[in-house]
Scaffold this motif. Structure first.
Motif, PDB file in Angstrom:
ATOM      1  N   ALA A 197      95.449  26.118  95.240  1.00 29.12           N
ATOM      2  CA  ALA A 197      94.118  26.716  95.076  1.00 29.12           C
ATOM      3  C   ALA A 197      93.840  27.745  96.176  1.00 29.12           C
ATOM      4  N   LEU A 198      94.236  27.409  97.396  1.00 32.64           N
ATOM      5  CA  LEU A 198      94.000  28.329  98.512  1.00 32.64           C
ATOM      6  C   LEU A 198      94.860  29.582  98.383  1.00 32.64           C
ATOM      7  N   ALA A 199      96.082  29.401  97.897  1.00 34.42           N
ATOM      8  CA  ALA A 199      96.941  30.567  97.680  1.00 34.42           C
ATOM      9  C   ALA A 199      96.290  31.498  96.658  1.00 34.42           C
ATOM     10  N   ARG A 200      95.693  30.921  95.622  1.00 35.99           N
ATOM     11  CA  ARG A 200      95.011  31.733  94.601  1.00 35.99           C
ATOM     12  C   ARG A 200      93.833  32.473  95.231  1.00 35.99           C
ATOM     13  N   GLU A 201      93.041  31.775  96.040  1.00 37.78           N
ATOM     14  CA  GLU A 201      91.896  32.433  96.693  1.00 37.78           C
ATOM     15  C   GLU A 201      92.345  33.530  97.654  1.00 37.78           C
ATOM     16  N   ALA A 202      93.522  33.338  98.240  1.00 33.07           N
ATOM     17  CA  ALA A 202      94.048  34.358  99.158  1.00 33.07           C
ATOM     18  C   ALA A 202      94.790  35.455  98.394  1.00 33.07           C
ATOM     19  N   GLN A 203      94.762  35.352  97.079  1.00 35.70           N
ATOM     20  CA  GLN A 203      95.367  36.345  96.184  1.00 35.70           C
ATOM     21  C   GLN A 203      96.880  36.460  96.369  1.00 35.70           C
ATOM     22  N   LEU A 204      97.510  35.302  96.596  1.00 35.35           N
ATOM     23  CA  LEU A 204      98.961  35.255  96.741  1.00 35.35           C
ATOM     24  C   LEU A 204      99.584  34.633  95.494  1.00 35.35           C
ATOM     25  N   CYS A 205     100.748  35.115  95.110  1.00 39.38           N
ATOM     26  CA  CYS A 205     101.514  34.428  94.069  1.00 39.38           C
ATOM     27  C   CYS A 205     102.029  33.136  94.685  1.00 39.38           C
ATOM     28  N   TYR A 206     101.981  32.056  93.932  1.00 42.11           N
ATOM     29  CA  TYR A 206     102.386  30.749  94.467  1.00 42.11           C
ATOM     30  C   TYR A 206     103.101  29.973  93.377  1.00 42.11           C
ATOM     31  N   GLU A 253     111.286  40.860  92.652  1.00 40.36           N
ATOM     32  CA  GLU A 253     110.785  42.235  92.736  1.00 40.36           C
ATOM     33  C   GLU A 253     109.613  42.205  93.699  1.00 40.36           C
ATOM     34  N   VAL A 254     109.895  42.449  94.970  1.00 36.21           N
ATOM     35  CA  VAL A 254     108.883  42.206  95.993  1.00 36.21           C
ATOM     36  C   VAL A 254     107.688  43.152  95.930  1.00 36.21           C
ATOM     37  N   ASP A 255     107.873  44.315  95.369  1.00 37.02           N
ATOM     38  CA  ASP A 255     106.759  45.260  95.336  1.00 37.02           C
ATOM     39  C   ASP A 255     105.947  45.184  94.044  1.00 37.02           C
ATOM     40  N   ALA A 256     106.380  44.336  93.116  1.00 39.67           N
ATOM     41  CA  ALA A 256     105.689  44.274  91.818  1.00 39.67           C
ATOM     42  C   ALA A 256     104.262  43.748  91.979  1.00 39.67           C
ATOM     43  N   ASP A 257     103.350  44.321  91.220  1.00 38.87           N
ATOM     44  CA  ASP A 257     101.970  43.846  91.241  1.00 38.87           C
ATOM     45  C   ASP A 257     101.880  42.607  90.352  1.00 38.87           C
ATOM     46  N   CYS A 258     100.870  41.786  90.594  1.00 39.45           N
ATOM     47  CA  CYS A 258     100.703  40.575  89.793  1.00 39.45           C
ATOM     48  C   CYS A 258      99.209  40.282  89.687  1.00 39.45           C
ATOM     49  N   SER A 259      98.803  39.616  88.630  1.00 42.85           N
ATOM     50  CA  SER A 259      97.380  39.296  88.478  1.00 42.85           C
ATOM     51  C   SER A 259      96.878  38.422  89.633  1.00 42.85           C
ATOM     52  N   CYS A 260      97.785  37.646  90.257  1.00 40.96           N
ATOM     53  CA  CYS A 260      97.384  36.808  91.407  1.00 40.96           C
ATOM     54  C   CYS A 260      96.803  37.670  92.539  1.00 40.96           C
ATOM     55  N   HIS A 261      97.312  38.893  92.657  1.00 40.00           N
ATOM     56  CA  HIS A 261      96.856  39.767  93.748  1.00 40.00           C
ATOM     57  C   HIS A 261      95.446  40.309  93.501  1.00 40.00           C
ATOM     58  N   HIS A 262      94.911  39.991  92.308  1.00 38.65           N
ATOM     59  CA  HIS A 262      93.563  40.459  91.962  1.00 38.65           C
ATOM     60  C   HIS A 262      92.657  39.281  91.610  1.00 38.65           C
ATOM     61  N   ALA A 263      93.008  38.099  92.132  1.00 35.79           N
ATOM     62  CA  ALA A 263      92.292  36.864  91.743  1.00 35.79           C
ATOM     63  C   ALA A 263      90.815  36.880  92.134  1.00 35.79           C
ATOM     64  N   LEU A 264      90.463  37.721  93.114  1.00 34.36           N
ATOM     65  CA  LEU A 264      89.061  37.749  93.556  1.00 34.36           C
ATOM     66  C   LEU A 264      88.253  38.871  92.916  1.00 34.36           C
ATOM     67  N   ASP A 265      88.903  39.660  92.046  1.00 34.98           N
ATOM     68  CA  ASP A 265      88.214  40.821  91.468  1.00 34.98           C
ATOM     69  C   ASP A 265      86.878  40.462  90.825  1.00 34.98           C
ATOM     70  N   ALA A 266      86.845  39.332  90.129  1.00 38.08           N
ATOM     71  CA  ALA A 266      85.592  38.953  89.465  1.00 38.08           C
ATOM     72  C   ALA A 266      85.210  37.527  89.821  1.00 38.08           C
ATOM     73  N   ALA A 267      85.541  37.124  91.047  1.00 39.02           N
ATOM     74  CA  ALA A 267      85.343  35.714  91.407  1.00 39.02           C
ATOM     75  C   ALA A 267      84.120  35.459  92.289  1.00 39.02           C
ATOM     76  N   VAL A 268      83.650  36.501  92.979  1.00 40.60           N
ATOM     77  CA  VAL A 268      82.584  36.290  93.964  1.00 40.60           C
ATOM     78  C   VAL A 268      81.217  36.475  93.314  1.00 40.60           C
ATOM     79  N   MET A 269      80.357  35.497  93.453  1.00 44.95           N
ATOM     80  CA  MET A 269      79.032  35.543  92.827  1.00 44.95           C
ATOM     81  C   MET A 269      77.943  36.001  93.783  1.00 44.95           C
ATOM     82  N   THR A 270      78.225  35.916  95.071  1.00 47.91           N
ATOM     83  CA  THR A 270      77.214  36.257  96.077  1.00 47.91           C
ATOM     84  C   THR A 270      76.932  37.761  96.094  1.00 47.91           C
TER      85      THR A 270
END
Ligand SMILES: [Zn+2]
Length: 285
Positions: A197-206, A253-270
Protein backbone atom coordinates in the motif's frame (compact mmCIF):
# COMPACT_ATOMS: atom_id res chain seq x y z
CA UNK A 1 20.57 7.26 -8.85
CA UNK A 2 18.99 3.96 -9.67
CA UNK A 3 15.49 2.83 -10.46
CA UNK A 4 15.34 -0.74 -9.14
CA UNK A 5 14.91 -1.57 -5.47
CA UNK A 6 14.98 -4.99 -3.85
CA UNK A 7 13.58 -5.69 -0.40
CA UNK A 8 14.94 -8.93 1.05
CA UNK A 9 12.89 -10.91 3.55
CA UNK A 10 13.61 -13.79 5.91
CA UNK A 11 16.69 -15.64 4.73
CA UNK A 12 17.72 -13.00 2.17
CA UNK A 13 19.76 -10.48 4.12
CA UNK A 14 22.44 -9.69 1.55
CA UNK A 15 22.82 -9.91 -2.18
CA UNK A 16 26.16 -11.56 -2.84
CA UNK A 17 25.51 -11.20 -6.56
CA UNK A 18 25.73 -7.42 -6.19
CA UNK A 19 28.89 -5.86 -7.57
CA UNK A 20 30.62 -2.88 -5.96
CA UNK A 21 28.10 -2.72 -3.15
CA UNK A 22 28.37 0.19 -0.75
CA UNK A 23 26.08 1.19 2.08
CA UNK A 24 24.11 4.41 2.26
CA UNK A 25 22.30 5.72 5.32
CA UNK A 26 19.13 7.49 4.26
CA UNK A 27 17.37 9.57 6.95
CA UNK A 28 13.64 10.00 6.38
CA UNK A 29 10.77 12.00 7.94
CA UNK A 30 9.53 8.62 9.22
CA UNK A 31 12.68 7.67 11.10
CA UNK A 32 15.45 5.32 10.05
CA UNK A 33 14.84 2.49 7.57
CA UNK A 34 15.35 -1.13 8.65
CA UNK A 35 19.07 -0.65 8.07
CA UNK A 36 21.57 0.85 5.66
CA UNK A 37 20.66 0.55 1.99
CA UNK A 38 23.14 -1.18 -0.31
CA UNK A 39 23.71 0.32 -3.72
CA UNK A 40 25.58 -1.51 -6.44
CA UNK A 41 25.21 -3.35 -9.71
CA UNK A 42 23.35 -6.56 -10.40
CA UNK A 43 22.66 -8.16 -13.78
CA UNK A 44 24.22 -5.10 -15.39
CA UNK A 45 21.88 -2.65 -13.66
CA UNK A 46 22.18 -0.20 -10.78
CA UNK A 47 20.13 -1.54 -7.88
CA UNK A 48 19.40 -0.75 -4.25
CA UNK A 49 19.00 -3.53 -1.70
CA UNK A 50 17.39 -3.30 1.72
CA UNK A 51 17.00 -6.09 4.25
CA UNK A 52 13.44 -5.79 5.58
CA UNK A 53 14.17 -7.19 9.03
CA UNK A 54 17.46 -5.33 9.41
CA UNK A 55 20.99 -6.54 10.07
CA UNK A 56 20.91 -9.82 11.99
CA UNK A 57 17.10 -10.10 11.59
CA UNK A 58 16.20 -7.96 14.59
CA UNK A 59 12.87 -6.40 13.55
CA UNK A 60 9.54 -8.16 14.05
CA UNK A 61 7.15 -7.96 11.07
CA UNK A 62 5.17 -5.44 13.13
CA UNK A 63 8.30 -3.42 13.94
CA UNK A 64 9.56 -2.99 10.37
CA UNK A 65 9.59 0.76 9.56
CA UNK A 66 7.67 0.27 6.30
CA UNK A 67 7.16 3.99 5.64
CA UNK A 68 10.84 4.82 6.16
CA UNK A 69 11.87 1.89 3.93
CA UNK A 70 9.66 2.90 1.01
CA UNK A 71 10.53 6.57 1.43
CA UNK A 72 14.28 5.82 1.53
CA UNK A 73 14.10 3.70 -1.62
CA UNK A 74 12.29 6.48 -3.43
CA UNK A 75 14.82 9.03 -2.17
CA UNK A 76 17.53 7.00 -3.92
CA UNK A 77 15.61 7.20 -7.19
CA UNK A 78 13.91 3.79 -7.05
CA UNK A 79 10.78 3.49 -9.22
CA UNK A 80 10.34 -0.30 -9.15
CA UNK A 81 10.45 -2.50 -6.07
CA UNK A 82 10.88 -6.28 -6.06
CA UNK A 83 9.93 -7.64 -2.65
CA UNK A 84 11.10 -11.07 -1.58
CA UNK A 85 9.45 -12.95 1.28
CA UNK A 86 9.08 -16.35 2.88
CA UNK A 87 5.49 -17.57 3.09
CA UNK A 88 3.46 -20.54 4.21
CA UNK A 89 1.15 -22.37 1.84
CA UNK A 90 -2.59 -22.61 2.43
CA UNK A 91 -3.22 -24.98 -0.43
CA UNK A 92 -1.97 -28.44 -1.36
CA UNK A 93 -0.96 -27.37 -4.86
CA UNK A 94 1.64 -24.86 -3.58
CA UNK A 95 4.24 -27.21 -2.12
CA UNK A 96 7.27 -26.00 -0.17
CA UNK A 97 9.90 -24.88 -2.65
CA UNK A 98 7.34 -23.25 -4.96
CA UNK A 99 7.88 -19.63 -6.00
CA UNK A 100 4.67 -17.59 -6.12
CA UNK A 101 4.17 -14.21 -7.75
CA UNK A 102 1.03 -13.14 -5.86
CA UNK A 103 -1.65 -10.97 -7.43
CA UNK A 104 -3.89 -10.23 -4.45
CA UNK A 105 -3.65 -9.53 -0.72
CA UNK A 106 -6.00 -9.88 2.21
CA UNK A 107 -4.79 -7.71 5.08
CA UNK A 108 -5.23 -9.40 8.45
CA UNK A 109 -2.77 -7.18 10.33
CA UNK A 110 -4.17 -5.55 13.45
CA UNK A 111 -4.09 -1.88 12.48
CA UNK A 112 -1.09 -1.03 14.66
CA UNK A 113 1.37 -0.56 11.80
CA UNK A 114 1.53 2.95 10.33
CA UNK A 115 0.02 2.13 6.96
CA UNK A 116 -0.27 5.40 5.04
CA UNK A 117 1.76 8.48 4.12
CA UNK A 118 -1.48 10.50 4.33
CA UNK A 119 -2.88 12.11 7.45
CA UNK A 120 -1.82 15.27 9.28
CA UNK A 121 -4.38 17.28 7.34
CA UNK A 122 -3.96 15.63 3.95
CA UNK A 123 -6.52 13.04 2.85
CA UNK A 124 -5.87 10.67 -0.02
CA UNK A 125 -7.22 7.32 -1.20
CA UNK A 126 -5.20 5.32 -3.71
CA UNK A 127 -6.69 2.45 -5.72
CA UNK A 128 -5.71 -0.98 -4.40
CA UNK A 129 -7.93 -3.20 -6.54
CA UNK A 130 -4.69 -4.53 -8.02
CA UNK A 131 -2.29 -4.28 -5.08
CA UNK A 132 0.74 -5.34 -7.15
CA UNK A 133 2.05 -3.65 -10.29
CA UNK A 134 0.66 -5.68 -13.16
CA UNK A 135 3.58 -4.95 -15.42
CA UNK A 136 6.31 -5.75 -12.87
CA UNK A 137 4.44 -8.93 -11.90
CA UNK A 138 4.55 -10.10 -15.50
CA UNK A 139 8.27 -9.32 -15.71
CA UNK A 140 8.81 -11.49 -12.62
CA UNK A 141 6.61 -14.30 -13.88
CA UNK A 142 8.31 -14.33 -17.26
CA UNK A 143 11.78 -14.40 -15.73
CA UNK A 144 10.75 -16.94 -13.12
CA UNK A 145 9.29 -19.23 -15.76
CA UNK A 146 12.39 -19.00 -17.87
CA UNK A 147 15.28 -17.80 -15.70
CA UNK A 148 18.04 -19.28 -17.81
CA UNK A 149 16.48 -18.69 -21.18
CA UNK A 150 15.41 -22.34 -21.31
CA UNK A 151 12.56 -23.35 -23.61
CA UNK A 152 10.52 -25.09 -20.94
CA UNK A 153 9.10 -23.20 -17.99
CA UNK A 154 10.32 -24.04 -14.52
CA UNK A 155 7.66 -26.20 -12.84
CA UNK A 156 8.13 -24.43 -9.51
CA UNK A 157 6.72 -21.01 -10.42
CA UNK A 158 3.11 -20.01 -9.97
CA UNK A 159 1.56 -16.91 -11.53
CA UNK A 160 -0.97 -15.44 -9.11
CA UNK A 161 -2.22 -16.21 -5.64
CA UNK A 162 -3.76 -14.38 -2.73
CA UNK A 163 -1.37 -13.44 0.05
CA UNK A 164 -2.92 -13.45 3.52
CA UNK A 165 -0.94 -10.97 5.62
CA UNK A 166 -1.19 -11.66 9.34
CA UNK A 167 0.20 -9.55 12.17
CA UNK A 168 2.41 -12.18 13.76
CA UNK A 169 4.91 -12.63 15.17
CA UNK A 170 3.21 -15.87 16.21
CA UNK A 171 2.28 -18.29 13.47
CA UNK A 172 -1.46 -18.98 13.01
CA UNK A 173 -3.58 -21.26 15.12
CA UNK A 174 -4.92 -24.30 13.31
CA UNK A 175 -8.44 -22.81 13.33
CA UNK A 176 -7.14 -19.61 11.74
CA UNK A 177 -5.20 -21.54 9.13
CA UNK A 178 -8.34 -23.53 8.24
CA UNK A 179 -10.41 -20.33 8.16
CA UNK A 180 -8.02 -18.68 5.68
CA UNK A 181 -8.14 -21.82 3.56
CA UNK A 182 -11.95 -21.72 3.56
CA UNK A 183 -11.70 -18.16 2.25
CA UNK A 184 -9.70 -19.39 -0.72
CA UNK A 185 -6.46 -17.66 0.29
CA UNK A 186 -3.29 -19.25 -1.08
CA UNK A 187 -0.24 -18.14 0.90
CA UNK A 188 0.34 -16.63 4.31
CA UNK A 189 2.99 -14.17 5.47
CA UNK A 190 3.50 -11.19 7.76
CA UNK A 191 4.94 -8.35 5.67
CA UNK A 192 3.12 -7.63 2.38
CA UNK A 193 1.00 -5.02 4.14
CA UNK A 194 1.40 -2.16 4.53
CA UNK A 195 4.45 -2.45 2.25
CA UNK A 196 2.39 -2.81 -0.95
CA UNK A 197 0.00 0.00 0.00
CA UNK A 198 2.82 2.40 0.86
CA UNK A 199 4.61 1.62 -2.39
CA UNK A 200 1.39 2.52 -4.23
CA UNK A 201 1.10 5.81 -2.31
CA UNK A 202 4.73 6.55 -3.13
CA UNK A 203 3.86 5.89 -6.78
CA UNK A 204 6.31 3.01 -7.09
CA UNK A 205 5.79 -0.20 -9.03
CA UNK A 206 5.78 -3.04 -6.50
CA UNK A 207 5.70 -6.81 -7.04
CA UNK A 208 6.41 -9.73 -4.75
CA UNK A 209 8.28 -12.98 -5.10
CA UNK A 210 7.10 -15.31 -2.35
CA UNK A 211 9.03 -18.47 -1.49
CA UNK A 212 6.83 -21.17 -0.02
CA UNK A 213 8.64 -22.69 2.94
CA UNK A 214 5.94 -24.81 4.64
CA UNK A 215 2.26 -25.78 4.78
CA UNK A 216 1.50 -23.50 7.77
CA UNK A 217 -0.31 -25.72 10.29
CA UNK A 218 -3.45 -26.95 8.50
CA UNK A 219 -1.87 -29.91 6.73
CA UNK A 220 -2.63 -33.31 8.23
CA UNK A 221 0.63 -34.99 7.32
CA UNK A 222 3.19 -32.24 6.56
CA UNK A 223 5.33 -30.82 9.36
CA UNK A 224 3.81 -27.79 11.09
CA UNK A 225 5.55 -24.48 10.39
CA UNK A 226 8.49 -23.58 12.62
CA UNK A 227 11.45 -21.21 12.38
CA UNK A 228 13.71 -24.19 11.66
CA UNK A 229 11.53 -25.38 8.80
CA UNK A 230 11.32 -21.88 7.27
CA UNK A 231 15.10 -21.40 7.45
CA UNK A 232 15.86 -24.84 6.03
CA UNK A 233 13.53 -24.48 3.02
CA UNK A 234 14.72 -20.91 2.39
CA UNK A 235 18.34 -22.06 2.30
CA UNK A 236 17.46 -24.76 -0.21
CA UNK A 237 15.58 -22.36 -2.52
CA UNK A 238 17.47 -19.10 -2.20
CA UNK A 239 19.64 -19.80 -5.23
CA UNK A 240 16.53 -20.08 -7.42
CA UNK A 241 15.15 -16.83 -6.01
CA UNK A 242 18.44 -15.06 -6.76
CA UNK A 243 18.46 -16.42 -10.31
CA UNK A 244 14.90 -15.21 -10.89
CA UNK A 245 15.75 -11.83 -9.40
CA UNK A 246 18.79 -11.40 -11.64
CA UNK A 247 16.85 -12.49 -14.75
CA UNK A 248 14.04 -10.05 -13.94
CA UNK A 249 16.42 -7.17 -13.34
CA UNK A 250 18.33 -7.87 -16.54
CA UNK A 251 15.11 -7.74 -18.56
CA UNK A 252 13.44 -4.70 -16.97
CA UNK A 253 12.57 -1.70 -19.06
CA UNK A 254 13.73 0.74 -16.42
CA UNK A 255 12.60 3.90 -18.16
CA UNK A 256 9.11 2.66 -19.05
CA UNK A 257 6.21 4.62 -17.60
CA UNK A 258 3.58 2.79 -15.58
CA UNK A 259 0.19 3.66 -14.11
CA UNK A 260 1.76 3.10 -10.64
CA UNK A 261 3.82 6.25 -11.22
CA UNK A 262 0.57 8.22 -11.44
CA UNK A 263 -1.24 6.62 -8.49
CA UNK A 264 -1.77 10.00 -6.81
CA UNK A 265 -3.13 11.81 -9.88
CA UNK A 266 -6.71 11.58 -8.65
CA UNK A 267 -6.20 10.33 -5.11
CA UNK A 268 -5.96 13.47 -2.98
CA UNK A 269 -9.24 14.91 -1.69
CA UNK A 270 -7.85 17.77 0.37
CA UNK A 271 -8.09 21.32 -0.99
CA UNK A 272 -4.66 21.79 -2.65
CA UNK A 273 -4.41 25.31 -1.20
CA UNK A 274 -4.40 23.77 2.29
CA UNK A 275 -1.57 21.30 1.69
CA UNK A 276 1.71 22.59 3.12
CA UNK A 277 4.38 22.85 0.39
CA UNK A 278 6.84 20.69 2.35
CA UNK A 279 4.27 17.87 2.47
CA UNK A 280 3.59 18.26 -1.21
CA UNK A 281 7.33 17.85 -1.90
CA UNK A 282 7.63 14.98 0.56
CA UNK A 283 4.73 13.09 -0.99
CA UNK A 284 5.51 14.14 -4.57
CA UNK A 285 1.88 15.01 -5.38
ZN1 LIG B 1 3.74 -0.31 -12.14
Amino acid sequence: MTSIGIIGGSGLYTLDTMIGARTVDVPTPYGAPSGPLFTGRMAGREVVFLSRHGFGHRLLPGEVPYRANIFALRELGVRRVLAISAVGSLTQRLAPGTLVVPDQIVDRTKGVRPSTFFGDGVVGHVAMAEPFCQSLRQDLVKSAMDPAGADSPSPGVVDGGTYCCIEGPQFSTRAESRLYRSWGLDIIGMTAMPEAALAREAQLCYAGLALVTDYDCWHETAETVSVGLVAETMRANLATARTVLAATIAGLEVDADCSCHHALDAAVMTDPALIPPFLRRQMAF
